[in-house]
Design a protein around this motif. Structure first.
Motif: not given
Length: 432
Positions: A207, A213, A241-242, A405
């Motif tokens: 990620t 992504f 997503f993270w 990230g």
């Protein structure tokens, strides 16, 4: 007589691209109605530049010598430098209106330079001085902006997953089969880490990379950005997503702090992880970093195997300055670099798997280069239309994505806070 090509240092002048574009935006890309071949009786000197190392320079030196032998009236002056210095120099030249005649070009800069009239429109040369029917149409499209052909890809690659057999043997596990679900891949990474007792890890937190992504968005039928250059996902989707990697950060992937300790190598390059996702043309670099005799390359995870989520990304392209005084000669040089079997033999897959079928025939790929080509053939059913040319400022956003990230992995910020910061920066970068 052939001129020895030598690197030049970066100018050190901090000229922003915005300033360069302000000086050139009033002009349009020329060449749309042009075409034809150079006059063999006209003495011409072309300036050509690229980024890379001494190995690439030696290969270009051989290619230029062959071109000059076939075109004795054309001299090619070649220069090269490292990637950051290369684009700093181009920005300085753009501000002064003096870009080189022919340039090795990066996909992420195509919109920045192309939409402001800095690159020659090659459309009129296609079929009349420039042969492009030997290049896959979807790959050729990566050099287009709106209705103009502004650059031609030299080679291509695709997103992939590397695995290191030596590290897998150390952990006592089999390799990842490729193309499974994301949950299956997460479980696989955890199994490697557990089997090795934490001596090596199953992979890296994927990620952190904006390309992963993008891959998940394309599996849903979307790209990162719209054709108009606007963000094509929500702040909540990015935070989700993270957040989705919370479990693998605890029990499967190399800790972010340990990654910082081995930088600039990746965890995979440092032989600390069994797998890592990146572009397929990283094979050579990974072999050098790991010291491994061989590496495997397989398809990345997918939420739907029937979706064409991957795309052919040009490893690099060639473009012509809109201000060149010798468009026919410049295009003839690109034609040679793109399509010549002799050039294919000289470069092999060091510029990516050759985009042109004629250059590929001369490349005679073997060993790791052949393995990359075989991987690209194996995922042909997953190759779809490429996204629109990257938005202006994409490189900065990609770096921001990685930085945020990493900060999440270090526990310095939450996914929700990171998503807010990303959108705040994107608003400034994209001017929205």
């Amino acid at each position: 007589m052939f001129k020895r090509i030598s690197p030049r240092a970066g100018s050190g002048v901090a000229v922003t691209l915005a300033a360069a574009l302000m000086l050139t935006a009033c002009g349009g890309s020329g060449g749309g109605d042009a075409g034809g071949t150079p006059d063999p009786n006209e003495e011409v000197t072309l300036n050509f530049t690229w980024w890379g190392n001494e190995d690439r320079a030696e290969r270009y030196e051989k290619a230029i010598a062959l071109f000059e032998e076939e075109n004795p009236n054309i001299d090619v002056n070649g220069t090269f430098m490292d990637f950051p210095a290369y684009w700093e120099k181009r920005q300085t030249e753009a501000a002064g209106g003096g870009l080189p005649d022919v340039m090795q070009f990066d996909y992420s800069y195509l919109r920045q330079y192309g939409q402001n009239g800095l690159l020659l429109d090659l459309t009129g040369f296609e079929g009349d001085g420039l042969t492009t029917d030997s290049i896959d149409e979807t790959l050729l499209a990566t050099g287009k902006l709106e209705d103009q052909t502004l650059a031609v890809p030299t080679g291509y690659n695709a997103w992939s997953l590397f695995e290191n057999p030596a590290v897998l043997e150390q952990a006592g596990v089999e390799g990842y089969e490729g193309g499974t679900t994301w949950d299956d891949y997460d479980a696989y990474m955890a199994s490697v880490t557990e089997a090795s007792g934490g001596e090596v890890y199953g992979g890296t937190d994927y990620t952190m990379r904006i390309q992963n992504f993008e891959l998940q968005l394309r599996q849903e039928g979307r790209d990162l950005f719209t054709e108009e250059g606007e963000i094509n996902f929500t702040q909540e989707e990015l935070a989700e997503f993270w957040s989705s990697a919370e479990d693998i950060r605890e029990n499967a992937v190399i800790p972010a702090r340990q990654l910082e300790e081995v930088a600039p190598k990746s965890g995979f390059g440092a032989n600390l992880t069994a797998t890592e996702m990146t572009w397929s043309n990283f094979m050579g670099g990974y072999l050098g970093d790991t010291g491994a005799e061989d590496l495997n390359i397989v398809a990345p995870p997918t939420s739907d195997p029937s979706v064409q989520d991957l795309y052919q990304k040009p490893s690099m392209l060639h473009a012509v300055s809109a201000g060149t005084e010798h468009p026919e000669a410049a295009v003839a040089f690109i034609e040679f670099l793109i399509n010549s079997p002799e050039v294919g033999e000289i470069f092999g897959a060091t510029l990516g798997v050759p985009a042109s079928e004629t250059a590929l025939e001369g490349a005679a790929l073997e060993g790791p280069e052949l393995e990359v080509k075989e991987y690209l053939d194996s995922v042909a059913d997953r190759i779809g239309e490429p996204p629109a040319a990257p938005v202006v400022g994409y490189g900065a956003l990609e770096n921001t994505f990685l930085t945020l990230g990493t900060s999440i992995g270090l526990g310095a910020i939450t996914p929700e806070e990171a998503a807010q910061q990303f959108f705040d920066e994107a608003a400034v970068t994209l001017g929205s």
